[in-house]
Design an enzyme around this catalytic site. Sequence first.
Site, PDB file in Angstrom:
ATOM      1  N   ASN A   7      22.432  17.880  59.801  1.00 28.56           N
ATOM      2  CA  ASN A   7      23.060  17.518  60.714  1.00 28.56           C
ATOM      3  C   ASN A   7      24.135  18.445  61.228  1.00 28.56           C
ATOM      4  OD1 ASN A   7      25.053  16.372  62.816  1.00 28.56           O
ATOM      5  ND2 ASN A   7      24.088  14.249  62.285  1.00 28.56           N
ATOM      6  N   ASP A   9      25.916  18.555  64.372  1.00 31.76           N
ATOM      7  CA  ASP A   9      26.722  18.014  65.482  1.00 31.76           C
ATOM      8  C   ASP A   9      28.261  18.745  65.284  1.00 31.76           C
ATOM      9  OD1 ASP A   9      24.828  16.150  66.149  1.00 31.76           O
ATOM     10  OD2 ASP A   9      25.775  14.569  65.451  1.00 31.76           O
ATOM     11  N   HIS A  10      28.583  18.745  64.020  1.00 31.58           N
ATOM     12  CA  HIS A  10      29.891  19.130  64.043  1.00 31.58           C
ATOM     13  C   HIS A  10      30.459  20.723  64.471  1.00 31.58           C
ATOM     14  CE1 HIS A  10      31.460  15.381  62.415  1.00 31.58           C
ATOM     15  NE2 HIS A  10      30.514  15.481  61.890  1.00 31.58           N
ATOM     16  N   HIS A  43      22.740  14.922  67.027  1.00 33.16           N
ATOM     17  CA  HIS A  43      22.701  13.475  67.901  1.00 33.16           C
ATOM     18  C   HIS A  43      23.369  13.596  69.521  1.00 33.16           C
ATOM     19  CE1 HIS A  43      24.973   9.218  67.878  1.00 33.16           C
ATOM     20  NE2 HIS A  43      24.175   9.339  69.056  1.00 33.16           N
ATOM     21  N   ARG A  45      24.605  12.019  72.252  1.00 26.64           N
ATOM     22  CA  ARG A  45      25.245  10.966  72.657  1.00 26.64           C
ATOM     23  C   ARG A  45      25.376  10.768  74.098  1.00 26.64           C
ATOM     24  NH1 ARG A  45      28.705   9.185  68.107  1.00 26.64           N
ATOM     25  NH2 ARG A  45      29.496   7.485  69.541  1.00 26.64           N
ATOM     26  N   ARG A  49      29.635  14.437  73.981  1.00 24.94           N
ATOM     27  CA  ARG A  49      30.888  14.805  73.211  1.00 24.94           C
ATOM     28  C   ARG A  49      30.745  16.253  72.471  1.00 24.94           C
ATOM     29  NH1 ARG A  49      32.484  10.305  69.113  1.00 24.94           N
ATOM     30  NH2 ARG A  49      32.558   8.911  70.767  1.00 24.94           N
ATOM     31  N   GLU A  70      18.805  12.125  66.652  1.00 19.18           N
ATOM     32  CA  GLU A  70      19.478  11.005  66.594  1.00 19.18           C
ATOM     33  C   GLU A  70      19.960  10.546  68.074  1.00 19.18           C
ATOM     34  OE1 GLU A  70      23.129  10.536  64.361  1.00 19.18           O
ATOM     35  OE2 GLU A  70      22.124  11.426  62.786  1.00 19.18           O
ATOM     36  N   THR A 101      29.265   7.344  64.081  1.00 19.64           N
ATOM     37  CA  THR A 101      28.464   6.056  63.973  1.00 19.64           C
ATOM     38  C   THR A 101      29.218   5.375  62.816  1.00 19.64           C
ATOM     39  OG1 THR A 101      26.510   7.626  64.301  1.00 19.64           O
ATOM     40  CG2 THR A 101      26.132   5.330  63.865  1.00 19.64           C
ATOM     41  N   GLU A 151      16.526   4.820  57.873  1.00 22.55           N
ATOM     42  CA  GLU A 151      17.652   5.425  57.243  1.00 22.55           C
ATOM     43  C   GLU A 151      18.678   4.572  56.689  1.00 22.55           C
ATOM     44  OE1 GLU A 151      19.135   8.952  58.887  1.00 22.55           O
ATOM     45  OE2 GLU A 151      21.099   8.977  58.213  1.00 22.55           O
ATOM     46  N   HIS A 190      25.180   9.297  55.943  1.00 19.34           N
ATOM     47  CA  HIS A 190      26.321   8.946  56.508  1.00 19.34           C
ATOM     48  C   HIS A 190      27.254   9.149  55.294  1.00 19.34           C
ATOM     49  CE1 HIS A 190      29.514   7.843  59.218  1.00 19.34           C
ATOM     50  NE2 HIS A 190      28.855   8.331  60.140  1.00 19.34           N
TER      51      HIS A 190
HETATM   52  N1  PXP Z   1      23.056   9.745  59.542  1.00 18.55           N
HETATM   53  C1  PXP Z   1      23.396   9.253  60.903  1.00 18.55           C
HETATM   54  C2  PXP Z   1      22.511   8.089  61.490  1.00 18.55           C
HETATM   55  C3  PXP Z   1      24.681   9.499  61.409  1.00 18.55           C
HETATM   56  O1  PXP Z   1      24.800   8.840  62.527  1.00 18.55           O
HETATM   57  C4  PXP Z   1      25.375  10.713  60.664  1.00 18.55           C
HETATM   58  C5  PXP Z   1      26.415  10.909  61.562  1.00 18.55           C
HETATM   59  O2  PXP Z   1      26.317  11.743  62.583  1.00 18.55           O
HETATM   60  C6  PXP Z   1      24.892  11.107  59.653  1.00 18.55           C
HETATM   61  C7  PXP Z   1      23.638  10.712  59.258  1.00 18.55           C
HETATM   62  C8  PXP Z   1      25.714  12.355  59.039  1.00 18.55           C
HETATM   63  O3  PXP Z   1      26.867  11.801  58.473  1.00 18.55           O
HETATM   64  P1  PXP Z   1      27.966  12.711  57.988  1.00 18.55           P
HETATM   65  O4  PXP Z   1      28.358  13.493  59.094  1.00 18.55           O
HETATM   66  O5  PXP Z   1      28.943  11.839  57.610  1.00 18.55           O
HETATM   67  O6  PXP Z   1      27.239  13.556  57.019  1.00 18.55           O
END
Ligand code: PXP
Length: 246
Positions: A7, A9-10, A43, A45, A49, A70, A101, A151, A190
């Site tokens: 993922n 996103d960060h 994701h 959103r 953001r 996502e 989330t 998931e 997560h």
């Molecule tokens: N799975 C889902 C459905 C999520 O919403 C997230 C966070 O965006 C993740 C996995 C990844 O979580 P983390 O960033 O804590 O690894």
Amino acid sequence: MKTLNVNIDHVATIREARGGKEPDPVATAILAELAGASGIVCHLREDRRHINDRDVKILREVVQSKLDLEMAAHEEIINIALNLKPDLVTIVPEGRMELTTEGGLDVAGNPDKFESLVERMHGNGIEVSFFVEPDKKQIEASLLAGADMVELHTGNYANAKGELFNDELEKIKIASFFANETRLKIAAGHGINYLNIKPLCLIPEIGEFSIGHSIISRAIHVGIERATREMIEVINTSTLHRSLNR
Ligand code: PXP
């Protein structure tokens, strides 16, 4: 074999801190794939953001493994997904004030809405995963709604300490076993990091991990390719450990 979806996103969160062009999550996705990631997750959103419309458009073009979008079940985002055609959508609950989330989706509480969402996605060749608590009722509802995958939310497991840790792990084991008796594919995500993933690798039914924060955090120090490779190594060695001890 268990696979890793990264993922990104960060990376976009850091970019948005200055509102410029860097770092580019698209570059991260390409490097994570080169390092062996089996999928890229982002994701989109409603409040944009971090990941934005430009990102998902380019990601759709460049991601060669699997693009997992996502998203919340909101009409605007549903329409974007239907046009974009990611390989998979993972449906999550979304709250404006949340940092990330915060829990699983209540599929059982609104079966018609989620069944119709699955139909629309399948109509466009897009697979659907529901992000749910490790809970039989939600897994059953996901199955009935026609989902391809669940998931399992591992956030409570990741935050649990002491005895609670074993309780949360047990919930994930039971839920995985239950989901595996159906036709659903099983992912977990997560709060998963390089340490707490090890007991999860011992659960045979989990096929995929969706991981963001811990990999991107490590990538700041060692680079995204090494951070991705190291997570894959932990998954492979922990899974191998299970096979040898069976
Ligand atoms: N799975 C889902 C459905 C999520 O919403 C997230 C966070 O965006 C993740 C996995 C990844 O979580 P983390 O960033 O804590 O690894």
